[in-house]
Design a protein around this motif. Structure first.
Motif, PDB file in Angstrom:
ATOM      1  N   ARG A  69       4.608 -10.895  -5.638  1.00 58.32           N
ATOM      2  CA  ARG A  69       3.609 -10.748  -6.696  1.00 58.32           C
ATOM      3  C   ARG A  69       2.306 -10.145  -6.184  1.00 58.32           C
ATOM      4  O   ARG A  69       1.623  -9.413  -6.876  1.00 58.32           O
ATOM      5  N   PHE A  70       1.942 -10.489  -4.937  1.00 56.04           N
ATOM      6  CA  PHE A  70       0.673 -10.049  -4.347  1.00 56.04           C
ATOM      7  C   PHE A  70       0.919  -9.380  -2.991  1.00 56.04           C
ATOM      8  O   PHE A  70       0.497  -9.895  -1.954  1.00 56.04           O
ATOM      9  N   PRO A  71       1.578  -8.214  -2.989  1.00 59.79           N
ATOM     10  CA  PRO A  71       1.955  -7.596  -1.719  1.00 59.79           C
ATOM     11  C   PRO A  71       0.770  -7.104  -0.871  1.00 59.79           C
ATOM     12  O   PRO A  71       0.932  -6.889   0.328  1.00 59.79           O
ATOM     13  N   TYR A  72      -0.401  -6.949  -1.472  1.00 57.49           N
ATOM     14  CA  TYR A  72      -1.548  -6.436  -0.736  1.00 57.49           C
ATOM     15  C   TYR A  72      -2.578  -7.513  -0.413  1.00 57.49           C
ATOM     16  O   TYR A  72      -3.668  -7.206   0.050  1.00 57.49           O
ATOM     17  N   ARG A  73      -2.234  -8.743  -0.648  1.00 57.87           N
ATOM     18  CA  ARG A  73      -3.130  -9.857  -0.326  1.00 57.87           C
ATOM     19  C   ARG A  73      -2.583 -10.595   0.898  1.00 57.87           C
ATOM     20  O   ARG A  73      -1.391 -10.584   1.155  1.00 57.87           O
ATOM     21  N   MET A  74      -3.474 -11.240   1.599  1.00 60.90           N
ATOM     22  CA  MET A  74      -3.048 -11.996   2.787  1.00 60.90           C
ATOM     23  C   MET A  74      -2.579 -13.374   2.351  1.00 60.90           C
ATOM     24  O   MET A  74      -3.390 -14.213   1.968  1.00 60.90           O
TER      25      MET A  74
END
Length: 169
Positions: A69-74
């Motif tokens: 869902r959040f591939p660019y968040r850590m």
């Protein structure tokens, strides 16, 4: 106290950030399972006002869904999976799971996501199967939440196109 910038809008001190949620993870004393014994954890969240039982498998599914869902968040990593666990290993894993959930539950975006809310509030047998099924078609955040500026520029282009058509009629 160092202030923390959230989404460019709100500045919180460390104490305020910590107070957004307090999640505790405790090991339940009785191991479950007929052939393969597994450890269960009692997860309590102050902000979700919840107390739910979870297996490590449930944490794995939460992690997988958040990464998709959040591939660019850590997204913090989970502690390792191990067969034949010692009491020391289980306690270290419990601490790591507590850290993982506190980071997720205090994050300004992740905490509001339906996947996170489902994990913290839903008490159902075979949660991992229900989570995979319920959220199997959920797209990543940039597909489901396009940038407002892109939407506005698309609208402006559509208005220009319609205006040109009207003038040409």
């Amino acid at each position: 106290m160092n202030p923390v910038q959230l989404g460019g809008e709100v500045t919180l001190s460390y104490t305020q950030l910590i107070s957004l949620d307090v999640v505790t993870v405790d090991v339940l004393p009785e191991k479950k399972g007929v052939l393969m014994k597994h450890t269960e954890y009692l997860v309590k969240s102050k902000s979700f006002n919840s107390s739910v039982q979870r297996r490590y498998t449930h944490f794995e599914v939460l992690y997988e869904l958040l990464i998709a869902r959040f591939p660019y968040r850590m997204i913090p990593r989970l502690p390792p999976k191990k067969i034949g666990m010692t009491d020391h290993f289980i306690n270290q894993r419990r601490k790591s799971l507590t850290r993982f959930l506190n980071i997720i539950s205090r994050h300004p975006v992740l905490r509001r996501d339906p996947v996170t809310q489902f994990f913290f509030t839903t008490e159902v047998h075979d949660l991992h199967i229900h989570m995979k099924e319920k959220f199997k078609n959920v797209l990543d955040e940039f597909v489901t939440n396009p940038d407002k500026s892109t939407i506005e520029s698309d609208k402006a282009a559509q208005v220009k196109k319609l205006s040109a058509k009207i003038k040409g009629v």
